[in-house]
Motif scaffolding. Structure first.
Motif, PDB file in Angstrom:
ATOM      1  N   ARG A 191       0.834  -1.202   0.000  1.00 22.31           N
ATOM      2  CA  ARG A 191       0.000   0.000   0.000  1.00 22.31           C
ATOM      3  C   ARG A 191       0.863   1.244   0.000  1.00 22.31           C
ATOM      4  NH1 ARG A 191      -2.179   1.619   5.947  1.00 22.31           N
ATOM      5  NH2 ARG A 191      -2.512   3.492   4.717  1.00 22.31           N
ATOM      6  N   SER A 192       0.244   2.347  -0.439  1.00 27.57           N
ATOM      7  CA  SER A 192       0.828   3.676  -0.315  1.00 27.57           C
ATOM      8  C   SER A 192       0.005   4.450   0.710  1.00 27.57           C
ATOM      9  CB  SER A 192       0.818   4.390  -1.666  1.00 27.57           C
ATOM     10  OG  SER A 192       1.604   3.681  -2.605  1.00 27.57           O
ATOM     11  N   PHE A 193       0.625   5.429   1.340  1.00 27.74           N
ATOM     12  CA  PHE A 193      -0.014   6.124   2.460  1.00 27.74           C
ATOM     13  C   PHE A 193      -0.526   7.495   2.032  1.00 27.74           C
ATOM     14  CE2 PHE A 193       2.816   2.991   4.176  1.00 27.74           C
ATOM     15  CZ  PHE A 193       2.071   2.424   5.205  1.00 27.74           C
ATOM     16  N   ASP A 194      -1.621   7.905   2.664  1.00 28.42           N
ATOM     17  CA  ASP A 194      -2.220   9.192   2.326  1.00 28.42           C
ATOM     18  C   ASP A 194      -1.438  10.364   2.901  1.00 28.42           C
ATOM     19  OD1 ASP A 194      -4.295   7.918   0.972  1.00 28.42           O
ATOM     20  OD2 ASP A 194      -5.547   7.789   2.778  1.00 28.42           O
ATOM     21  N   GLU A 195      -0.781  10.155   4.038  1.00 30.55           N
ATOM     22  CA  GLU A 195      -0.078  11.254   4.691  1.00 30.55           C
ATOM     23  C   GLU A 195       1.042  11.787   3.807  1.00 30.55           C
ATOM     24  OE1 GLU A 195      -0.463   8.282   5.974  1.00 30.55           O
ATOM     25  OE2 GLU A 195      -1.641   8.431   7.826  1.00 30.55           O
ATOM     26  N   VAL A 196       1.210  13.094   3.825  1.00 35.15           N
ATOM     27  CA  VAL A 196       2.269  13.754   3.059  1.00 35.15           C
ATOM     28  C   VAL A 196       3.319  14.269   4.039  1.00 35.15           C
ATOM     29  CG1 VAL A 196       2.836  15.620   1.451  1.00 35.15           C
ATOM     30  CG2 VAL A 196       0.650  14.396   1.242  1.00 35.15           C
ATOM     31  N   TRP A 197       4.562  13.975   3.734  1.00 35.49           N
ATOM     32  CA  TRP A 197       5.671  14.433   4.564  1.00 35.49           C
ATOM     33  C   TRP A 197       6.529  15.423   3.780  1.00 35.49           C
ATOM     34  CZ3 TRP A 197       7.373  12.948   9.560  1.00 35.49           C
ATOM     35  CH2 TRP A 197       6.548  12.031  10.202  1.00 35.49           C
ATOM     36  N   LEU A 198       6.919  16.491   4.447  1.00 31.23           N
ATOM     37  CA  LEU A 198       7.903  17.417   3.881  1.00 31.23           C
ATOM     38  C   LEU A 198       9.281  16.968   4.341  1.00 31.23           C
ATOM     39  CD1 LEU A 198       7.776  21.248   3.649  1.00 31.23           C
ATOM     40  CD2 LEU A 198       9.794  20.145   4.623  1.00 31.23           C
ATOM     41  N   VAL A 199      10.164  16.745   3.386  1.00 27.87           N
ATOM     42  CA  VAL A 199      11.531  16.290   3.667  1.00 27.87           C
ATOM     43  C   VAL A 199      12.489  17.373   3.171  1.00 27.87           C
ATOM     44  CG1 VAL A 199      13.258  14.520   3.260  1.00 27.87           C
ATOM     45  CG2 VAL A 199      10.847  13.886   3.446  1.00 27.87           C
ATOM     46  N   ALA A 200      13.288  17.898   4.078  1.00 23.24           N
ATOM     47  CA  ALA A 200      14.196  18.996   3.731  1.00 23.24           C
ATOM     48  C   ALA A 200      15.607  18.671   4.183  1.00 23.24           C
ATOM     49  CB  ALA A 200      13.735  20.296   4.380  1.00 23.24           C
ATOM     50  N   ASP A 201      16.568  18.938   3.308  1.00 23.11           N
ATOM     51  CA  ASP A 201      17.988  18.864   3.649  1.00 23.11           C
ATOM     52  C   ASP A 201      18.529  20.278   3.630  1.00 23.11           C
ATOM     53  OD1 ASP A 201      18.791  15.851   3.711  1.00 23.11           O
ATOM     54  OD2 ASP A 201      17.489  16.074   1.973  1.00 23.11           O
ATOM     55  N   VAL A 202      19.081  20.696   4.770  1.00 24.87           N
ATOM     56  CA  VAL A 202      19.494  22.087   4.919  1.00 24.87           C
ATOM     57  C   VAL A 202      20.961  22.156   5.318  1.00 24.87           C
ATOM     58  CG1 VAL A 202      17.141  22.747   5.527  1.00 24.87           C
ATOM     59  CG2 VAL A 202      18.792  22.217   7.342  1.00 24.87           C
ATOM     60  N   LEU A 203      21.531  23.338   5.139  1.00 24.42           N
ATOM     61  CA  LEU A 203      22.949  23.573   5.409  1.00 24.42           C
ATOM     62  C   LEU A 203      23.115  24.534   6.572  1.00 24.42           C
ATOM     63  CD1 LEU A 203      24.042  24.087   1.676  1.00 24.42           C
ATOM     64  CD2 LEU A 203      24.078  21.949   2.995  1.00 24.42           C
ATOM     65  N   ALA A 274       8.032  17.117  -1.113  1.00 30.36           N
ATOM     66  CA  ALA A 274       6.891  16.554  -0.397  1.00 30.36           C
ATOM     67  C   ALA A 274       6.657  15.137  -0.912  1.00 30.36           C
ATOM     68  CB  ALA A 274       5.651  17.411  -0.598  1.00 30.36           C
ATOM     69  N   TYR A 275       6.546  14.182   0.004  1.00 35.12           N
ATOM     70  CA  TYR A 275       6.482  12.756  -0.335  1.00 35.12           C
ATOM     71  C   TYR A 275       5.241  12.111   0.255  1.00 35.12           C
ATOM     72  CZ  TYR A 275      11.340  11.995  -1.945  1.00 35.12           C
ATOM     73  OH  TYR A 275      12.507  11.984  -2.642  1.00 35.12           O
ATOM     74  N   ARG A 276       4.788  11.066  -0.419  1.00 32.07           N
ATOM     75  CA  ARG A 276       3.970  10.035   0.202  1.00 32.07           C
ATOM     76  C   ARG A 276       4.833   8.783   0.278  1.00 32.07           C
ATOM     77  NH1 ARG A 276      -0.659  12.190  -2.648  1.00 32.07           N
ATOM     78  NH2 ARG A 276      -2.238  12.820  -1.122  1.00 32.07           N
ATOM     79  N   PHE A 277       4.780   8.096   1.394  1.00 30.77           N
ATOM     80  CA  PHE A 277       5.598   6.908   1.566  1.00 30.77           C
ATOM     81  C   PHE A 277       4.844   5.658   1.116  1.00 30.77           C
ATOM     82  CE2 PHE A 277       7.420   9.638   5.084  1.00 30.77           C
ATOM     83  CZ  PHE A 277       8.514  10.016   4.332  1.00 30.77           C
ATOM     84  N   HIS A 278       5.602   4.626   0.794  1.00 32.72           N
ATOM     85  CA  HIS A 278       5.050   3.384   0.276  1.00 32.72           C
ATOM     86  C   HIS A 278       5.556   2.202   1.099  1.00 32.72           C
ATOM     87  CE1 HIS A 278       3.988   5.766  -3.275  1.00 32.72           C
ATOM     88  NE2 HIS A 278       5.231   6.207  -3.256  1.00 32.72           N
ATOM     89  N   ALA A 279       4.727   1.168   1.187  1.00 35.64           N
ATOM     90  CA  ALA A 279       5.114  -0.100   1.804  1.00 35.64           C
ATOM     91  C   ALA A 279       4.765  -1.190   0.799  1.00 35.64           C
ATOM     92  CB  ALA A 279       4.392  -0.311   3.124  1.00 35.64           C
ATOM     93  N   LEU A 280       5.707  -1.532  -0.054  1.00 33.06           N
ATOM     94  CA  LEU A 280       5.465  -2.410  -1.191  1.00 33.06           C
ATOM     95  C   LEU A 280       6.571  -3.448  -1.304  1.00 33.06           C
ATOM     96  CD1 LEU A 280       4.618   0.385  -3.807  1.00 33.06           C
ATOM     97  CD2 LEU A 280       2.959  -1.065  -2.619  1.00 33.06           C
ATOM     98  N   VAL A 281       6.194  -4.658  -1.693  1.00 32.50           N
ATOM     99  CA  VAL A 281       7.166  -5.737  -1.919  1.00 32.50           C
ATOM    100  C   VAL A 281       6.806  -6.417  -3.230  1.00 32.50           C
ATOM    101  CG1 VAL A 281       8.157  -7.894  -1.041  1.00 32.50           C
ATOM    102  CG2 VAL A 281       7.476  -6.084   0.566  1.00 32.50           C
ATOM    103  N   ALA A 282       7.813  -6.678  -4.067  1.00 33.53           N
ATOM    104  CA  ALA A 282       7.573  -7.338  -5.345  1.00 33.53           C
ATOM    105  C   ALA A 282       7.066  -8.756  -5.125  1.00 33.53           C
ATOM    106  CB  ALA A 282       8.854  -7.361  -6.177  1.00 33.53           C
TER     107      ALA A 282
END
Length: 552
Positions: A191-203, A274-282
């Motif tokens: 499944r994929s998840f509905d929640e959206v996450w903001l992922v930031a890499d900063v200096l 901005a990402y949605r995360f996934h939990a998937l296996v082939a």
């Protein structure tokens, strides 16, 4: 028909580029696989559709298992300079108080720091430079895979450069949207998840901790992972209406989310997505002579820090088997054990990642309060504290089926990894890490056994060409001979690893999992030969066969 009944495809013409293995995808998993194969003398061609390695800091943490794999590939010195030698993960409760810090139960057991922040562009750059210096490897950037065909002898890949690459095997390391997986017709389940996450890499960030922090505030679940030279990764769960997956988050949103942690300017933002995360296996990890590794085989949320590390485990499990099949030490049927050994652990790791996200990163205040009460109770008992602080909730790799001989009911376990202590090697007079003594192939350790038992087991395993060594007990130093080296414990590490196998000969696979453990009586009864011929899929040889040389 090819391996696994694969329907035959067109054979390559005389103008096709030929190689032992073609790797599709020059991300960290693909380049690690290529380096592992090259270290075993296998010729490799790596195909990558992009013109350069990635400059996006995607993965953020590699663990001690992955660093041990990099060591086996000859990459340890390169990579030590780009990681933070990390210590674990700190968890904060709903009120922002430190609940516990999860660390290794046995620091440095595998010879490397436990959990290490890094920047993926640095890793990919070092991997690519290593491959360019490795003669058996051709790294071809800007080359897209257009078509794949298989026959009984190999795989043929048609590329966007108008040529073909002919190989014995193909490794698909081309990510979650794998072109190879699609062409093979392999589906993903989960499944994929509905929640959206903001992922930031900063200096220029003030955080300098050697651990990541999970903030369990249900009002705004947050992850902070400091890196090197002022880099830092922030992950924020977005509220409905704050952003959509795939849409670039506005700077004002990032600045607002970072306000409790730091002030930020646009020039200090390295990446913000901005990402949605996934939990998937082939549904399958292999089709004919093609194998799926990394995100092509499994995708998971980041909360266990195991996405990239699981892909590195795939490479560590598969590449030595391919090398041994190509060298004639193993029967090709041994490659079937890749999925047997990796699927369950990958699935369990995906489930753990989902469970951690649901519990640690919950937005339900009542669930967060209940979580914090349970954690407090667990920390009040030695067993509960060890469960949390030593991360005993993580799935352990234990191969109960696959390329292992079954252990005796009353004997020590097979299919488990042996750690990597520092040892003194009487053959060289040097003190070094165990894997550096044993080299890239098989090893046979006699743990406080008679010399005759070790010698007999070595003769039975000769076709595997193992490094043979005696491991004494009780602070003794038996006399070494030209035929048998002795490995001496220095700090209790070797004694602790060897203790369950005292009185047995231990056969270690190239990935340092215990393939078999035989008592002196087992050796005298010829059990090593039977195990090698069946469970270990020993390859048949051209010369007159012996009981040890029958294909499994």
């Amino acid at each position: 028909m090819g391996r696994h009944g694969q329907t035959a495809g067109p054979r390559g013409d005389a103008g096709a580029h030929t190689t032992d293995v073609v790797v599709v995808g020059a991300g960290p998993v693909g380049m690690t696989a290529a380096a592992l194969l090259a270290a075993r003398g296998v010729s490799v061609t790596v195909l990558e559709r992009n013109a350069t390695t990635s400059d996006a800091p995607k993965a953020i943490s590699i663990d001690d298992e992955a660093l041990r794999t990099f060591q086996a590939a000859g990459l340890a010195a390169r990579l030590e300079r780009i990681v933070v030698p990390g210590t674990g993960t700190r968890y904060l409760d709903a009120a922002g108080r430190a609940a516990f810090t999860a660390r290794s139960a046995w620091p440095f057991r595998l010879g490397h720091p436990f959990k290490n922040p890094f920047a993926q562009p640095d890793l990919e750059r070092e991997l690519a430079e290593h491959l360019r210096e490795a003669p058996p490897v051709a790294l071809r950037l800007g080359t897209e895979v257009l078509a794949i065909a298989q026959d009984a002898d190999g795989v043929e890949v048609t590329t966007s450069r108008g040529d073909t690459v002919r190989a014995r095997y193909l490794l698909a390391c081309d990510g979650g949207r794998s072109t190879v997986r699609e062409q093979l017709g392999i589906r993903m389940a989960g499944r994929s998840f509905d929640e959206v996450w903001l992922v930031a890499d900063v200096l220029e960030d003030p955080h300098d901790e050697r651990y990541g922090t999970h903030h369990g505030d249900p009002a705004r679940p947050t992850v902070v992972v400091p890196g090197r030279h002022g880099r830092c990764r922030y992950e924020f769960l977005l509220h409905p209406g704050e952003g959509e997956a795939g849409a670039p988050p506005p700077f004002a949103l990032l600045a607002r989310l970072l306000r409790p942690h730091r002030r930020i300017t646009p020039e200090q933002v390295e990446r913000c997505v901005a990402y949605r995360f996934h939990a998937l296996v082939a549904e399958r990890f292999a089709s004919g002579r093609a194998f799926l590794l990394g995100d092509a085989a499994h995708m998971m949320p980041p909360f266990a820090g195991q996405g990239l590390n699981s892909g590195i485990r795939d490479a560590a499990n598969l590449c030595w088997k391919i090398a041994d099949v190509l060298a004639g030490r193993l029967d090709e049927a041994a490659l079937d054990t890749y999925e047997t050994e990796r699927r369950r652990h990958a699935q369990d790791t995906v489930r753990l990642s989902v469970r951690l996200g649901r519990i640690v990163m919950t937005t339900d205040r009542r669930l967060a309060e209940r979580r914090d009460r349970v954690v407090a109770r667990l920390l009040g008992t030695p067993e509960g504290r060890a469960h949390l602080e030593e991360m005993r909730y993580r799935p352990v790799q234990h191969h109960r089926a696959g390329l292992v001989a079954p252990g005796a009911d009353d004997g020590p376990a097979t299919g488990v990894v042996l750690g990597q202590p520092r040892v003194h090697d009487t053959a060289t007079g040097r003190t070094t890490m165990l894997d550096d003594v044993l080299g890239p192939g098989w090893a046979l350790l006699g743990v406080d056994v008679p010399a005759s038992a070790l010698d007999a087991a070595a003769a039975a395993c000769a076709s595997l060409d193992p490094v043979v060594a005696h491991v004494p007990a009780d602070d003794r130093l038996p006399r070494a001979t030209e035929a048998r080296r002795v490995l001496v414990d220095l700090d209790g590490g070797l004694d602790r690893e060897a203790a369950p196998y005292r009185g047995r000969v231990v056969l270690l696979r190239p990935d340092r999992f215990v393939a078999a453990a035989w008592s002196a009586q087992d050796v005298a009864a010829g059990r090593p030969g039977r195990d090698l011929a069946t469970a270990l899929h020993l390859a048949a040889h051209d010369e007159t066969p012996t009981p040890l040389a029958v294909a499994g």
